[in-house]
Design a protein around this motif. Structure first.
Motif, PDB file in Angstrom:
ATOM      1  N   LEU A   4      60.513  42.204  16.143  1.00  0.00           N
ATOM      2  CA  LEU A   4      59.165  41.833  16.552  1.00  0.00           C
ATOM      3  C   LEU A   4      58.174  42.285  15.489  1.00  0.00           C
ATOM      4  N   GLU A   6      54.057  42.356  14.731  1.00  0.00           N
ATOM      5  CA  GLU A   6      52.697  42.141  15.215  1.00  0.00           C
ATOM      6  C   GLU A   6      51.751  41.916  14.043  1.00  0.00           C
ATOM      7  N   SER A  21      48.912  38.670  17.394  1.00  0.00           N
ATOM      8  CA  SER A  21      50.086  37.798  17.430  1.00  0.00           C
ATOM      9  C   SER A  21      51.333  38.650  17.309  1.00  0.00           C
ATOM     10  N   CYS A  22      52.396  38.184  17.935  1.00  0.00           N
ATOM     11  CA  CYS A  22      53.682  38.860  17.834  1.00  0.00           C
ATOM     12  C   CYS A  22      54.759  37.798  17.666  1.00  0.00           C
ATOM     13  N   LEU A  23      55.418  37.827  16.522  1.00  0.00           N
ATOM     14  CA  LEU A  23      56.485  36.876  16.237  1.00  0.00           C
ATOM     15  C   LEU A  23      57.822  37.543  16.510  1.00  0.00           C
ATOM     16  N   SER A  25      61.993  37.300  16.484  1.00  0.00           N
ATOM     17  CA  SER A  25      63.114  36.620  15.860  1.00  0.00           C
ATOM     18  C   SER A  25      64.396  37.332  16.242  1.00  0.00           C
ATOM     19  N   ARG A  71      51.683  32.211  25.040  1.00  0.00           N
ATOM     20  CA  ARG A  71      52.817  32.104  24.122  1.00  0.00           C
ATOM     21  C   ARG A  71      52.892  30.681  23.606  1.00  0.00           C
ATOM     22  N   ASP A  72      53.577  30.489  22.495  1.00  0.00           N
ATOM     23  CA  ASP A  72      53.697  29.144  21.953  1.00  0.00           C
ATOM     24  C   ASP A  72      54.840  28.416  22.652  1.00  0.00           C
ATOM     25  N   ASN A  76      58.657  31.915  20.893  1.00  0.00           N
ATOM     26  CA  ASN A  76      58.971  33.065  20.077  1.00  0.00           C
ATOM     27  C   ASN A  76      57.744  33.764  19.518  1.00  0.00           C
ATOM     28  N   THR A  77      56.557  33.296  19.898  1.00  0.00           N
ATOM     29  CA  THR A  77      55.338  33.974  19.503  1.00  0.00           C
ATOM     30  C   THR A  77      54.472  34.199  20.732  1.00  0.00           C
ATOM     31  N   TYR A  79      50.694  35.804  22.042  1.00  0.00           N
ATOM     32  CA  TYR A  79      49.348  36.110  21.573  1.00  0.00           C
ATOM     33  C   TYR A  79      48.610  36.950  22.616  1.00  0.00           C
ATOM     34  N   CYS A  95      53.876  45.193  20.686  1.00  0.00           N
ATOM     35  CA  CYS A  95      54.524  44.045  21.311  1.00  0.00           C
ATOM     36  C   CYS A  95      55.884  44.486  21.854  1.00  0.00           C
TER      37      CYS A  95
END
Length: 121
Positions: A4, A6, A21-23, A25, A71-72, A76-77, A79, A95
């Protein structure tokens, strides 16, 4: 293994806005809860907001009406839109991603490295 990252923290004046934002993977379960927590100096991490893969959301009372978690579509993201920021929102924001099985949230999950949010004039 989940990673994660941020971004979006910084310095903002009282009344201002920031978007975190937090991506995520890695190996992400199809059923999960993603969330934002914050930590004040010398204190434990407290819940700010969470969002499920079903878009169910939960907010701490202190941020209701000011913060919005989303979230998107890929999931996986996540906000955190923070409006009407106050000096007492100053903290390190983390996150978090946890797996869920039905309504049961499993374990402590994975954490990002944290991002500093400072609200000051």
């Amino acid at each position: 293994q989940v990673h994660l990252v941020e971004s979006g923290g910084g310095l903002v004046q009282p009344g201002g806005s920031l978007r975190l934002s937090c991506l995520a993977s890695g190996s992400i379960s199809s059923t999960y809860v993603m969330g934002w927590y914050r930590q004040f100096p010398g204190k434990q991490r407290d819940l700010v907001a969470t969002i499920w893969d079903t878009d169910r959301t939960k907010y701490a009372d202190s941020v209701k009406g000011r913060f919005t978690i989303s979230r998107d579509n890929a999931g996986n993201t996540v906000y955190l839109q923070m409006n009407s920021l106050k000096p007492e929102d100053t903290a390190v924001y983390y996150c978090n991603l946890r797996r869920r099985l039905g309504s049961i949230i499993i374990g402590d999950g994975d954490w990002g490295q944290g991002t500093q949010v400072t609200v000051s004039s």
